[in-house]
Structure formats: C-alpha cells, structure tokens
Design a protein around this motif. Structure first.
Motif, PDB file in Angstrom:
ATOM      1  N   LEU A 112       1.986  19.580   3.761  1.00 18.46           N
ATOM      2  CA  LEU A 112       1.893  18.905   2.459  1.00 18.46           C
ATOM      3  C   LEU A 112       2.876  17.741   2.377  1.00 18.46           C
ATOM      4  CD1 LEU A 112       1.443  21.873  -0.043  1.00 18.46           C
ATOM      5  CD2 LEU A 112      -0.286  20.257   0.780  1.00 18.46           C
ATOM      6  N   ARG A 113       4.097  17.951   2.912  1.00 22.79           N
ATOM      7  CA  ARG A 113       5.078  16.880   2.924  1.00 22.79           C
ATOM      8  C   ARG A 113       4.580  15.689   3.741  1.00 22.79           C
ATOM      9  NH1 ARG A 113       7.795  20.342   3.197  1.00 22.79           N
ATOM     10  NH2 ARG A 113       9.773  21.147   3.367  1.00 22.79           N
ATOM     11  N   ALA A 114       3.962  15.985   4.898  1.00 19.49           N
ATOM     12  CA  ALA A 114       3.427  14.913   5.748  1.00 19.49           C
ATOM     13  C   ALA A 114       2.348  14.133   4.998  1.00 19.49           C
ATOM     14  CB  ALA A 114       2.862  15.502   7.042  1.00 19.49           C
ATOM     15  N   GLN A 115       1.507  14.839   4.258  1.00 19.09           N
ATOM     16  CA  GLN A 115       0.467  14.158   3.485  1.00 19.09           C
ATOM     17  C   GLN A 115       1.096  13.337   2.356  1.00 19.09           C
ATOM     18  OE1 GLN A 115      -2.465  13.632   4.282  1.00 19.09           O
ATOM     19  NE2 GLN A 115      -3.604  13.082   2.465  1.00 19.09           N
ATOM     20  N   ALA A 116       2.108  13.901   1.690  1.00 15.41           N
ATOM     21  CA  ALA A 116       2.786  13.157   0.621  1.00 15.41           C
ATOM     22  C   ALA A 116       3.450  11.904   1.184  1.00 15.41           C
ATOM     23  CB  ALA A 116       3.813  14.051  -0.077  1.00 15.41           C
ATOM     24  N   ASP A 117       4.066  12.022   2.357  1.00 15.94           N
ATOM     25  CA  ASP A 117       4.684  10.856   3.001  1.00 15.94           C
ATOM     26  C   ASP A 117       3.625   9.797   3.316  1.00 15.94           C
ATOM     27  OD1 ASP A 117       7.195  12.668   4.976  1.00 15.94           O
ATOM     28  OD2 ASP A 117       7.151  12.054   2.862  1.00 15.94           O
ATOM     29  N   ARG A 118       2.450  10.231   3.776  1.00 12.48           N
ATOM     30  CA  ARG A 118       1.367   9.290   4.064  1.00 12.48           C
ATOM     31  C   ARG A 118       0.888   8.620   2.773  1.00 12.48           C
ATOM     32  NH1 ARG A 118      -4.136   9.038   4.459  1.00 12.48           N
ATOM     33  NH2 ARG A 118      -4.831   7.527   5.987  1.00 12.48           N
ATOM     34  N   LEU A 119       0.776   9.399   1.695  1.00 10.43           N
ATOM     35  CA  LEU A 119       0.364   8.818   0.407  1.00 10.43           C
ATOM     36  C   LEU A 119       1.363   7.758  -0.040  1.00 10.43           C
ATOM     37  CD1 LEU A 119      -0.829  12.021  -1.502  1.00 10.43           C
ATOM     38  CD2 LEU A 119      -2.267  10.214  -0.522  1.00 10.43           C
ATOM     39  N   ASP A 120       2.681   8.073   0.087  1.00 16.24           N
ATOM     40  CA  ASP A 120       3.724   7.116  -0.302  1.00 16.24           C
ATOM     41  C   ASP A 120       3.796   5.920   0.639  1.00 16.24           C
ATOM     42  OD1 ASP A 120       6.188   9.553  -1.478  1.00 16.24           O
ATOM     43  OD2 ASP A 120       4.543   8.542  -2.513  1.00 16.24           O
ATOM     44  N   GLY A 121       3.728   6.172   1.952  1.00 15.30           N
ATOM     45  CA  GLY A 121       3.966   5.121   2.934  1.00 15.30           C
ATOM     46  C   GLY A 121       2.758   4.281   3.297  1.00 15.30           C
ATOM     47  N   GLU A 122       1.546   4.843   3.179  1.00 15.76           N
ATOM     48  CA  GLU A 122       0.351   4.112   3.594  1.00 15.76           C
ATOM     49  C   GLU A 122      -0.626   3.868   2.445  1.00 15.76           C
ATOM     50  OE1 GLU A 122       0.298   6.635   7.704  1.00 15.76           O
ATOM     51  OE2 GLU A 122      -1.610   5.778   7.063  1.00 15.76           O
ATOM     52  N   VAL A 123      -0.965   4.930   1.740  1.00 13.98           N
ATOM     53  CA  VAL A 123      -2.004   4.808   0.718  1.00 13.98           C
ATOM     54  C   VAL A 123      -1.513   4.018  -0.494  1.00 13.98           C
ATOM     55  CG1 VAL A 123      -3.569   6.083  -0.794  1.00 13.98           C
ATOM     56  CG2 VAL A 123      -3.128   6.911   1.525  1.00 13.98           C
ATOM     57  N   LEU A 124      -0.301   4.285  -0.971  1.00 13.28           N
ATOM     58  CA  LEU A 124       0.235   3.553  -2.119  1.00 13.28           C
ATOM     59  C   LEU A 124       0.315   2.048  -1.850  1.00 13.28           C
ATOM     60  CD1 LEU A 124       1.404   3.465  -4.969  1.00 13.28           C
ATOM     61  CD2 LEU A 124       3.624   4.080  -3.989  1.00 13.28           C
ATOM     62  N   PRO A 125       0.913   1.611  -0.705  1.00 14.45           N
ATOM     63  CA  PRO A 125       0.902   0.161  -0.443  1.00 14.45           C
ATOM     64  C   PRO A 125      -0.509  -0.402  -0.298  1.00 14.45           C
ATOM     65  CG  PRO A 125       2.508   1.259   0.972  1.00 14.45           C
ATOM     66  CD  PRO A 125       1.723   2.332   0.280  1.00 14.45           C
ATOM     67  N   ALA A 126      -1.428   0.371   0.300  1.00 14.65           N
ATOM     68  CA  ALA A 126      -2.811  -0.104   0.436  1.00 14.65           C
ATOM     69  C   ALA A 126      -3.458  -0.253  -0.937  1.00 14.65           C
ATOM     70  CB  ALA A 126      -3.623   0.862   1.297  1.00 14.65           C
ATOM     71  N   LEU A 127      -3.187   0.680  -1.858  1.00 13.86           N
ATOM     72  CA  LEU A 127      -3.729   0.591  -3.212  1.00 13.86           C
ATOM     73  C   LEU A 127      -3.145  -0.608  -3.958  1.00 13.86           C
ATOM     74  CD1 LEU A 127      -5.433   1.686  -5.543  1.00 13.86           C
ATOM     75  CD2 LEU A 127      -3.502   3.188  -6.130  1.00 13.86           C
ATOM     76  N   VAL A 128      -1.835  -0.820  -3.839  1.00 17.71           N
ATOM     77  CA  VAL A 128      -1.196  -1.968  -4.501  1.00 17.71           C
ATOM     78  C   VAL A 128      -1.792  -3.274  -3.951  1.00 17.71           C
ATOM     79  CG1 VAL A 128       0.996  -3.231  -4.739  1.00 17.71           C
ATOM     80  CG2 VAL A 128       0.929  -0.754  -5.102  1.00 17.71           C
ATOM     81  N   ALA A 129      -1.977  -3.352  -2.624  1.00 19.52           N
ATOM     82  CA  ALA A 129      -2.569  -4.551  -2.022  1.00 19.52           C
ATOM     83  C   ALA A 129      -4.018  -4.732  -2.470  1.00 19.52           C
ATOM     84  CB  ALA A 129      -2.496  -4.470  -0.494  1.00 19.52           C
ATOM     85  N   ALA A 130      -4.764  -3.629  -2.544  1.00 19.59           N
ATOM     86  CA  ALA A 130      -6.164  -3.699  -2.978  1.00 19.59           C
ATOM     87  C   ALA A 130      -6.252  -4.202  -4.413  1.00 19.59           C
ATOM     88  CB  ALA A 130      -6.833  -2.331  -2.843  1.00 19.59           C
ATOM     89  N   ARG A 131      -5.362  -3.721  -5.273  1.00 21.48           N
ATOM     90  CA  ARG A 131      -5.381  -4.159  -6.678  1.00 21.48           C
ATOM     91  C   ARG A 131      -4.968  -5.624  -6.807  1.00 21.48           C
ATOM     92  NH1 ARG A 131      -5.278   0.660 -10.525  1.00 21.48           N
ATOM     93  NH2 ARG A 131      -4.777  -0.886 -12.101  1.00 21.48           N
ATOM     94  N   ALA A 132      -3.991  -6.060  -5.990  1.00 22.69           N
ATOM     95  CA  ALA A 132      -3.580  -7.465  -6.013  1.00 22.69           C
ATOM     96  C   ALA A 132      -4.718  -8.355  -5.524  1.00 22.69           C
ATOM     97  CB  ALA A 132      -2.331  -7.667  -5.149  1.00 22.69           C
ATOM     98  N   ASP A 133      -5.383  -7.929  -4.453  1.00 22.65           N
ATOM     99  CA  ASP A 133      -6.532  -8.665  -3.930  1.00 22.65           C
ATOM    100  C   ASP A 133      -7.622  -8.733  -4.984  1.00 22.65           C
ATOM    101  OD1 ASP A 133      -8.236  -9.753  -1.651  1.00 22.65           O
ATOM    102  OD2 ASP A 133      -9.389  -7.976  -2.245  1.00 22.65           O
ATOM    103  N   TRP A 134      -7.860  -7.617  -5.657  1.00 26.57           N
ATOM    104  CA  TRP A 134      -8.894  -7.565  -6.695  1.00 26.57           C
ATOM    105  C   TRP A 134      -8.548  -8.534  -7.829  1.00 26.57           C
ATOM    106  CZ3 TRP A 134     -13.619  -5.959  -6.735  1.00 26.57           C
ATOM    107  CH2 TRP A 134     -14.297  -5.879  -7.949  1.00 26.57           C
ATOM    108  N   ALA A 135      -7.302  -8.507  -8.283  1.00 28.72           N
ATOM    109  CA  ALA A 135      -6.881  -9.376  -9.383  1.00 28.72           C
ATOM    110  C   ALA A 135      -7.012 -10.854  -8.995  1.00 28.72           C
ATOM    111  CB  ALA A 135      -5.450  -9.063  -9.796  1.00 28.72           C
ATOM    112  N   ALA A 136      -6.740 -11.160  -7.720  1.00 30.42           N
ATOM    113  CA  ALA A 136      -6.821 -12.543  -7.260  1.00 30.42           C
ATOM    114  C   ALA A 136      -8.258 -13.063  -7.208  1.00 30.42           C
ATOM    115  CB  ALA A 136      -6.182 -12.675  -5.875  1.00 30.42           C
TER     116      ALA A 136
END
Length: 179
Positions: free
Chosen positions: A139-163
């Motif tokens: 679970l910790r490994a998955q949480a780390d992946r959510l924080d380290g990979e998925v969260l930045p990908a979501l922030v980038a996706a939303r920025a791309d969408w807004a642009a």
C-alpha cells in the motif's frame, strides 16, 4: 490517430509528447459535413475522431467522449468466494486512470480527474504479522506512486487542459476548444 496505450504507459514517450508541445486534435464529421473538433490531450490513449455519422448522432458521440490514461494498481493475493475453488488469487487493487469527459454534465467534471477502482468483491484474509507488514509495504508503494507519478501527471494534464480549453456555450460547430 489512435495512440497505443503501451506508448503512453511509457513515461518517456509521454514526457516527449508534453515537451514537444505537439498539438493533437480529434474531429467528428457528420454525413452533411458538420465538423466538431477539440484538443486531444497528449496523455489520452484513444482518439475519438470519426467521420460519416448522422447529424442526429453528434450529441451522443460528444457525450461519449472520455479521454483516458490507465493507472496500474497494486497486485495482492486475496480471497474471494467468486474465485474458482474458493482459493486465493492475485488481484489488482486501486487501479483506474486519469479521465476527462469534456461534454459531461455537470460542467465541474469536464476537467481531468483520477478515477480508481478499489477492487472486485474480495477479502484479504488470514494476515499474520509478516503478511500484514507485506500488505502495508505494498500500500505504501502504491501511495508513493500516486504521490510521485500520478499526482504530477494529473497536475500536468489539468494544466494542459486549461491551456487548450476555453469555456463556451455548446454549439454543434463551435465546440473546438471544449475538449
């Protein structure tokens, strides 16, 4: 222009697309020549482009557009009565993806979000201290992946969408930047 999911699963390819600023577009054209198009995010695995649809089907096609990028889950050994022979089996939990449904109702849901499926009807049973420690580490490994990979990908996706997105009232031929 459909991009294979395995191409986008590779972070380097996704990063290359984002860095290059390569604009991807989707387009739906009706039999009578009416065209609706929009931004196709670099992270989306499928292109909803289509030609030759009846003009009365356009609203349905637009409502069905969902941009998606898969999110791998964590595989755990679990027990479920639905498994053959009632035995435990490896099951993927906490999987889903980044999704954007640009023509969804209500409008708040027209931006990229993460949707996660926890699991099918499964129980994790008989955890001794060693098994519980292993479960916690997974679970910790998955949480780390959510924080380290998925969260930045979501922030980038939303920025791309807004642009690439200008909120406008929907119309059959002027929806160019809604999605």
């Amino acid at each position: 222009m459909t991009t294979a999911p395995d191409q986008l699963a590779d972070g380097a390819h996704e990063a290359d697309l984002q860095r290059s600023g390569a604009a991807r577009r989707w387009r739906i054209t009706t039999l009578d020549g009416q065209t609706t198009e929009g931004h196709l995010p670099y992270w989306a695995t499928d292109d909803p482009s289509e030609t030759g649809i009846h003009h009365t089907d356009l609203k349905v096609r637009l409502a069905d557009i969902t941009h998606h990028s898969p999110l791998a889950g964590q595989t755990l050994r679990v027990y479920s009565p639905s498994h053959p022979g009632g035995r435990s089996a490896d099951v993927e939990i906490l999987h889903g993806g980044i999704d954007c449904t640009p023509y969804a109702e209500p409008p708040d849901t027209r931006v990229p979000v993460v949707n996660m499926r926890l699991t099918d009807d499964c129980w994790i049973t008989d955890l001794d201290p060693e098994a519980l420690a292993s479960f916690s580490a997974q679970l910790r490994a998955q949480a780390d992946r959510l924080d380290g990979e998925v969260l930045p990908a979501l922030v980038a996706a939303r920025a791309d969408w807004a642009a690439h997105h200008t909120p406008t009232a929907p119309s059959a031929t002027s929806d160019a930047d809604r999605s």
